[in-house]
Design a protein around this motif. Structure first.
Motif, mmCIF file in Angstrom:
data_model
loop_
_atom_site.group_PDB
_atom_site.id
_atom_site.type_symbol
_atom_site.label_atom_id
_atom_site.label_comp_id
_atom_site.label_asym_id
_atom_site.label_seq_id
_atom_site.Cartn_x
_atom_site.Cartn_y
_atom_site.Cartn_z
ATOM 1 N N LYS A 1 -44.537 37.936 87.211
ATOM 2 C CA LYS A 1 -43.228 37.546 86.676
ATOM 3 C C LYS A 1 -42.442 36.741 87.714
ATOM 4 C CE LYS A 1 -41.657 40.424 82.856
ATOM 5 N NZ LYS A 1 -40.607 41.336 82.380
ATOM 6 N N ALA A 2 -42.516 37.182 88.960
ATOM 7 C CA ALA A 2 -41.836 36.451 90.032
ATOM 8 C C ALA A 2 -42.427 35.055 90.174
ATOM 9 C CB ALA A 2 -41.951 37.216 91.349
ATOM 10 N N ARG A 3 -43.737 34.969 90.065
ATOM 11 C CA ARG A 3 -44.407 33.664 90.155
ATOM 12 C C ARG A 3 -44.026 32.782 88.966
ATOM 13 N NH1 ARG A 3 -46.744 30.353 93.958
ATOM 14 N NH2 ARG A 3 -48.440 29.139 93.065
ATOM 15 N N TRP A 4 -43.942 33.369 87.794
ATOM 16 C CA TRP A 4 -43.546 32.647 86.581
ATOM 17 C C TRP A 4 -42.134 32.082 86.747
ATOM 18 C CZ3 TRP A 4 -39.773 34.012 82.786
ATOM 19 C CH2 TRP A 4 -39.861 33.313 81.574
ATOM 20 N N ASN A 5 -41.227 32.890 87.262
ATOM 21 C CA ASN A 5 -39.868 32.432 87.508
ATOM 22 C C ASN A 5 -39.836 31.313 88.552
ATOM 23 O OD1 ASN A 5 -38.149 34.042 85.775
ATOM 24 N ND2 ASN A 5 -38.727 35.808 87.010
ATOM 25 N N TYR A 6 -40.678 31.453 89.565
ATOM 26 C CA TYR A 6 -40.767 30.432 90.614
ATOM 27 C C TYR A 6 -41.173 29.086 90.029
ATOM 28 C CZ TYR A 6 -43.040 27.938 94.521
ATOM 29 O OH TYR A 6 -43.453 27.001 95.436
ATOM 30 N N VAL A 7 -42.145 29.103 89.133
ATOM 31 C CA VAL A 7 -42.611 27.861 88.515
ATOM 32 C C VAL A 7 -41.481 27.195 87.738
ATOM 33 C CG1 VAL A 7 -44.178 26.882 86.788
ATOM 34 C CG2 VAL A 7 -45.011 28.608 88.399
ATOM 35 N N LEU A 8 -40.811 27.955 86.904
ATOM 36 C CA LEU A 8 -39.743 27.387 86.076
ATOM 37 C C LEU A 8 -38.561 26.916 86.922
ATOM 38 C CD1 LEU A 8 -39.807 29.897 83.077
ATOM 39 C CD2 LEU A 8 -40.771 27.597 83.172
ATOM 40 N N ASP A 9 -38.223 27.654 87.954
ATOM 41 C CA ASP A 9 -37.120 27.250 88.833
ATOM 42 C C ASP A 9 -37.451 25.939 89.552
ATOM 43 O OD1 ASP A 9 -35.702 29.464 88.063
ATOM 44 O OD2 ASP A 9 -36.202 30.650 89.838
ATOM 45 N N ASN A 10 -38.702 25.793 89.958
ATOM 46 C CA ASN A 10 -39.120 24.540 90.592
ATOM 47 C C ASN A 10 -39.035 23.369 89.615
ATOM 48 O OD1 ASN A 10 -39.581 25.556 93.129
ATOM 49 N ND2 ASN A 10 -41.806 25.696 92.903
ATOM 50 N N MET A 11 -39.332 23.633 88.362
ATOM 51 C CA MET A 11 -39.230 22.575 87.352
ATOM 52 C C MET A 11 -37.781 22.125 87.189
ATOM 53 S SD MET A 11 -41.971 23.829 84.479
ATOM 54 C CE MET A 11 -41.715 22.370 83.444
ATOM 55 N N VAL A 12 -36.865 23.080 87.229
ATOM 56 C CA VAL A 12 -35.446 22.725 87.164
ATOM 57 C C VAL A 12 -35.062 21.903 88.389
ATOM 58 C CG1 VAL A 12 -33.089 23.635 87.167
ATOM 59 C CG2 VAL A 12 -34.845 24.725 85.762
ATOM 60 N N GLU A 13 -35.536 22.324 89.549
ATOM 61 C CA GLU A 13 -35.240 21.617 90.797
ATOM 62 C C GLU A 13 -35.746 20.178 90.764
ATOM 63 O OE1 GLU A 13 -37.078 21.768 95.251
ATOM 64 O OE2 GLU A 13 -36.527 23.706 94.377
ATOM 65 N N GLN A 14 -36.901 19.969 90.139
ATOM 66 C CA GLN A 14 -37.491 18.633 90.061
ATOM 67 C C GLN A 14 -36.963 17.814 88.878
ATOM 68 O OE1 GLN A 14 -39.704 17.358 92.373
ATOM 69 N NE2 GLN A 14 -39.267 19.233 93.523
ATOM 70 N N LYS A 15 -35.990 18.370 88.153
ATOM 71 C CA LYS A 15 -35.387 17.704 86.998
ATOM 72 C C LYS A 15 -36.374 17.537 85.838
ATOM 73 C CE LYS A 15 -31.812 17.051 89.689
ATOM 74 N NZ LYS A 15 -30.639 17.965 89.613
ATOM 75 N N TRP A 16 -37.358 18.428 85.771
ATOM 76 C CA TRP A 16 -38.324 18.389 84.670
ATOM 77 C C TRP A 16 -37.934 19.358 83.553
ATOM 78 C CZ3 TRP A 16 -42.730 19.077 88.728
ATOM 79 C CH2 TRP A 16 -42.978 17.849 89.354
ATOM 80 N N LEU A 17 -36.955 20.177 83.812
ATOM 81 C CA LEU A 17 -36.547 21.193 82.843
ATOM 82 C C LEU A 17 -35.032 21.376 82.923
ATOM 83 C CD1 LEU A 17 -37.455 23.393 80.784
ATOM 84 C CD2 LEU A 17 -37.678 24.960 82.735
ATOM 85 N N GLN B 1 -45.488 29.547 78.203
ATOM 86 C CA GLN B 1 -46.896 29.898 78.284
ATOM 87 C C GLN B 1 -47.597 29.097 79.379
ATOM 88 O OE1 GLN B 1 -47.886 29.002 74.223
ATOM 89 N NE2 GLN B 1 -47.491 31.101 73.495
ATOM 90 N N GLY B 2 -47.246 27.830 79.471
ATOM 91 C CA GLY B 2 -47.829 27.001 80.522
ATOM 92 C C GLY B 2 -47.479 27.507 81.907
ATOM 93 N N LEU C 1 -55.735 14.658 79.201
ATOM 94 C CA LEU C 1 -54.381 15.050 79.587
ATOM 95 C C LEU C 1 -53.383 14.838 78.460
ATOM 96 C CD1 LEU C 1 -53.230 16.280 82.165
ATOM 97 C CD2 LEU C 1 -52.388 14.017 82.801
ATOM 98 N N ASP C 2 -53.668 13.884 77.575
ATOM 99 C CA ASP C 2 -52.736 13.666 76.470
ATOM 100 C C ASP C 2 -52.765 14.802 75.453
ATOM 101 O OD1 ASP C 2 -55.121 13.227 75.161
ATOM 102 O OD2 ASP C 2 -54.784 11.085 74.829
ATOM 103 N N GLN C 3 -53.731 15.737 75.615
ATOM 104 C CA GLN C 3 -53.784 16.920 74.764
ATOM 105 C C GLN C 3 -53.001 18.094 75.364
ATOM 106 O OE1 GLN C 3 -55.452 17.293 71.605
ATOM 107 N NE2 GLN C 3 -55.197 15.078 71.841
ATOM 108 N N VAL C 4 -52.382 17.855 76.508
ATOM 109 C CA VAL C 4 -51.592 18.882 77.180
ATOM 110 C C VAL C 4 -50.141 18.408 77.237
ATOM 111 C CG1 VAL C 4 -51.292 20.238 79.291
ATOM 112 C CG2 VAL C 4 -53.584 19.511 78.588
ATOM 113 N N PRO C 5 -49.198 19.163 76.675
ATOM 114 C CA PRO C 5 -47.793 18.736 76.696
ATOM 115 C C PRO C 5 -47.322 18.408 78.109
ATOM 116 C CG PRO C 5 -48.059 20.642 75.287
ATOM 117 C CD PRO C 5 -49.372 20.451 75.978
ATOM 118 N N LYS C 6 -46.474 17.377 78.207
ATOM 119 C CA LYS C 6 -46.009 16.923 79.514
ATOM 120 C C LYS C 6 -45.328 18.041 80.286
ATOM 121 C CE LYS C 6 -45.625 13.328 82.266
ATOM 122 N NZ LYS C 6 -46.816 12.571 82.727
ATOM 123 N N ASP C 7 -44.539 18.857 79.589
ATOM 124 C CA ASP C 7 -43.856 19.962 80.263
ATOM 125 C C ASP C 7 -44.850 20.959 80.840
ATOM 126 O OD1 ASP C 7 -41.348 18.965 79.800
ATOM 127 O OD2 ASP C 7 -41.000 20.122 77.978
#
Length: 796
Positions: free
Chosen positions: A278-294, A250-251, A127-133
């Motif tokens: 694309k909708a799924r990609w946006n969903y992932v990133l929006d959830n990251m913002v919601e969780q304060k990860w992005l 990319q992740g 897991l340390d070979q995969v960026p935390k984000d």
């Protein structure tokens, strides 16, 4: 009884009791001499005065609330006890993810081996070979509560168990832990036993391992498409980088892929698939913002990371990859339907799982189709001399209409060089090959012209180029020009089909009703989901694939019984076998309607746009043929879909820029065709490929037609001099304006009879390689018009 006693008796709801006579010695009153009651008499009177309660029936006595409550708690205790026993008895098994992977074997219809495919492509990373984000991308996509849940989703699991009991597959929510357990420790069987094991093992895994260990296991065992298992293989397959160098964008794409790997693979995704990922990609990133990860600002600046082109997998070179890809998809669709599993589950269950899959592909026909494409087309392409030659893509599907078997398929020059299968892609217009569907809808629905005349092969329409279509006197704002803006004047439907006259079929679509036209298209096998019926669809302005068009024409050939082209004959796994559904379905249009379309389409071959390439081919040897040519807007695609009584083949040529962003481009000038006009039309290379292939693998046969209409049953009495290929049209686009209604002339002419305006063969119908008389576009819409009128705009 005294008054007080009577009153008390009444209050208790009783009645006055008669004095009870005592058999013993009467008691003596205290001085009045009246007879008294025996000892206990008052108690007996009170009991007699009480209301009698009715006795409960057997069922009510059995189901009291106390018994129900007791039973409920008893069942709960038993369930808890059983779960405790199950928890104790079920251990965490040895991981078997790698052991489950085994190459599939694919065979031709004669049993000979086509290919072995599915070698495991996995490289686990810590897991340390995969960026935390990037780690957070997967948690945001699949299980936002992952870091603080118990490893199971009880509500989703209960829903999955209930659906499994009902035979609907699991279809329940599951955590990252549960998905990891399913990938690494169990299999995809949709049984209650397996689901309960998944629940127990997930709880134990969550107790035994850290969240980081579970997440690492999950991203290293998941299937991402392109034969890649695990995030390292996926990073290389899609972005040519190691997992440690993946960006957040990319992740997020790789995390989105897990929902439907092949559907979301950008290289082969349809327009719908691209929109969904694309909708799924946006969903992932929006959830990251919601969780304060992005950070929200960083999120807004992110753009979609288009993946690299796929690399070829050993053993899938040439046409093999295209055949195997379609076989896998059809088997996956069958498993999804039968077992109620998701697309990603079905893909993981098929790819590299040790299946032996026998295809319907006929080895000899497959070789003949590949040879025909090479000799008639690809052998003449030279991208070093002509840039446009590098833009030419060919696709073809050949189907036996009697059983729906796909006996040959051409997906492109090489699976390694062009990953997208041209046989199944749906992003190019079928153009005038759609016109028979309009006629079929008219015949099936008993449609009439604006003047109330029934529409059939002999109905006369105004073939003036650019004539505005009308709906009972009102113009609908659609008047497509004919090829080369040629006017035909009053002509029969048969002649209009032979010459592919746009103005006639534009009006016919309005007469029939575009809703009925598109409904018929869907019944025949075209994917019309999401399409809004619009007049431009009469020109075939929607997207379609050679596979779809082959199925539609096979249904015509099969007298109106639905044909769903199928490439898989059978599939056998280690512990099960899968029987594919019957490719022959219900009667979707009447036999008479289907046979009339076939009869009309013989005229296209014998006296129309395919005459030179097909009818005059010396290898024909009297074979009866029906078919239709098509050339799309700006010459971006060219088609010929044709059939004999025992074989249907659809051939399409597509202009596509060979490098990203893969825009649609014109085929004009390919192979050195010189202007004017230098175009590639359906009557040229597509029809020549079709004829070279078909006449080499079929025997002479005649159609068995139940119709009194069309060229097959009403042959022309004679040929007019105006039907000579060298004859020019007698009128130009400046002819007198057309009438506002469909002509009401009597349809007494023979279908091939020439109208006074010389509607037949012109220089535009000559072979596409003849410099002095090149083809013309049959669907001359401007791109702007198409965007407004299409109904489902193909990708550019």
């Amino acid at each position: 009884m005294g008054r007080a006693e009577e009153r008390r008796a009444r209050q208790r709801g009783g009645r006055r009791a008669a004095p009870r006579r005592s058999s013993g010695t009467p008691s003596v009153g205290a001085g009045d001499g009246a007879a008294g009651t025996a000892p206990g008499g008052r108690a007996a009177a009170r009991r007699a005065a009480r209301p009698v309660k009715p006795r409960k029936s057997g069922i009510r006595a059995l189901f009291t609330w106390k018994k129900i409550l007791g039973t409920f708690f008893g069942v709960c205790l038993l369930a808890i006890g059983a779960f405790i026993v199950l928890y104790i008895m079920v251990p965490i098994p040895e991981g078997n993810a790698v052991a489950q992977r085994e190459s599939n074997v694919y065979k031709y219809s004669d049993g000979s081996v086509l290919a072995r495919a599915g070698t495991v492509n996995r490289e686990s990373v810590s897991l340390d070979q995969v960026p935390k984000d990037v780690q957070h991308c997967f948690v945001a996509a699949e299980n936002k509560s992952f870091y603080h849940d118990s490893g199971v989703d009880l509500k989703g699991t209960a829903r999955g168990l209930l659906n499994t009991l009902r035979g609907r597959g699991t279809q329940g929510g599951s955590t990252i832990t549960q998905q990891y357990v399913k990938n690494y420790y169990l299999d995809q069987d949709q049984t209650v036993t397996r689901k309960l094991k998944e629940l127990v093992i997930s709880l134990k895994v969550d107790q035994k391992y850290s969240k980081d260990q579970i997440l690492a296991g999950y991203i290293n065992t998941s299937y991402y498409g392109r034969g890649a298992y695990g995030i390292q293989a996926a990073a290389q397959a899609y972005y040519r980088v190691d997992a440690r160098k993946l960006t957040v964008q990319q992740g997020a794409y790789l995390a989105a892929l897990l929902q439907a790997p092949s559907q979301y693979d950008w290289a082969v995704a349809s327009q719908t698939g691209k929109q969904l990922v694309k909708a799924r990609w946006n969903y992932v990133l929006d959830n990251m913002v919601e969780q304060k990860w992005l950070d929200a600002g960083e999120r807004r600046a992110m753009t979609f990371p288009v993946p690299k082109d796929p690399r070829g997998t050993p053993g899938l070179e040439g046409q093999k990859g295209y055949l195997i890809d379609l076989a896998n998809k059809q088997l996956e669709q069958k498993l999804m339907k039968d077992e109620g599993i998701s697309q990603s589950q079905a893909e993981a269950e098929v790819v590299g799982r040790g299946w032996t899959i026998t295809l319907n592909i006929d080895k000899k026909k497959q070789a003949a189709l590949e040879k025909a494409v090479k000799v008639q087309l690809t052998g003449k392409l030279d991208p070093k001399k002509r840039k446009v030659d590098g833009d030419v893509q060919a696709g073809a599907v050949s189907v036996d209409p009697r059983n729906g078997k796909i006996v040959a398929l051409y997906g492109g020059q090489d699976y390694f060089k062009h990953y997208t299968s041209n046989a199944t892609r749906t992003d190019f217009q079928p153009a005038s090959t759609f016109k028979p569907v309009i006629l079929a809808a008219a015949l099936e629905s008993g449609a009439k012209t604006q003047d109330g005349l029934p529409i059939n092969a002999n109905t006369v329409y105004d073939g003036t180029s650019g004539r505005q279509a009308v709906d009972h006197g009102s113009k609908v704002g659609f008047g497509p020009p004919n090829e080369d803006h040629k006017d035909y004047g009053p002509i029969t439907v048969q002649t209009a089909m032979n010459q592919s006259v746009n103005s006639v079929f534009a009006q016919m679509g309005i007469d029939v009703g575009m809703e009925k036209v598109m409904s018929t298209a869907g019944d025949l096998g075209m994917d019309t989901k999401g399409m809004q019926p619009v007049p431009a669809q009469t020109l075939g302005s929607m997207g379609a694939s050679p596979l779809e068009m082959a199925g539609i024409y096979a249904t015509f050939d099969n007298h109106g019984k639905k044909v769903t082209p199928t490439i898989v004959a059978k599939a056998e796994g280690k512990s099960r076998s899968v029987t594919m559904p019957d490719a022959i379905g219900d009667q979707v249009i009447s036999r008479q309607a289907a046979d009339t379309v076939t009869s009309v389409l013989t005229g296209v071959v014998d006296d129309g746009t395919a005459r030179t390439s097909v009818a005059a081919n010396p290898a024909r040897n009297g074979q009866q043929v029906a078919g239709k040519t098509g050339t799309s807007d700006e010459n971006r695609s060219a088609w010929f879909t044709g059939y004999t009584p025992d074989l249907v083949t659809s051939v399409g040529l597509f202009g596509e820029q060979p490098k990203p962003p893969y825009r649609h481009v014109s085929l004009t000038g390919a192979t050195g065709l010189l202007p004017p006009p230098g175009r590639v039309n359906g009557g040229g290379y597509p029809a020549e490929i079709w004829a070279a292939y078909t006449f080499g693998v079929t025997d002479k046969a005649e159609f068995d037609l139940d119709t009194t209409q069309g060229a097959a049953v009403q042959p022309p009495a004679s040929k007019s001099p105006s039907q000579s290929p060298s004859q020019s049209p007698s009128q130009s686009a400046s002819s007198s304006p057309p009438p506002s209604k469909s002509p009401s002339k009597s349809p007494s002419k023979s279908p091939s009879q020439s109208p006074s305006k010389s509607p037949s063969q012109s220089p535009s119908q000559s072979p596409s390689r003849t410099p002095s008389g090149g083809p013309s576009i049959e669907n001359p819409l401007n791109p702007g018009d198409q965007q407004q009128l299409d109904g489902r705009q193909p990708a550019q």
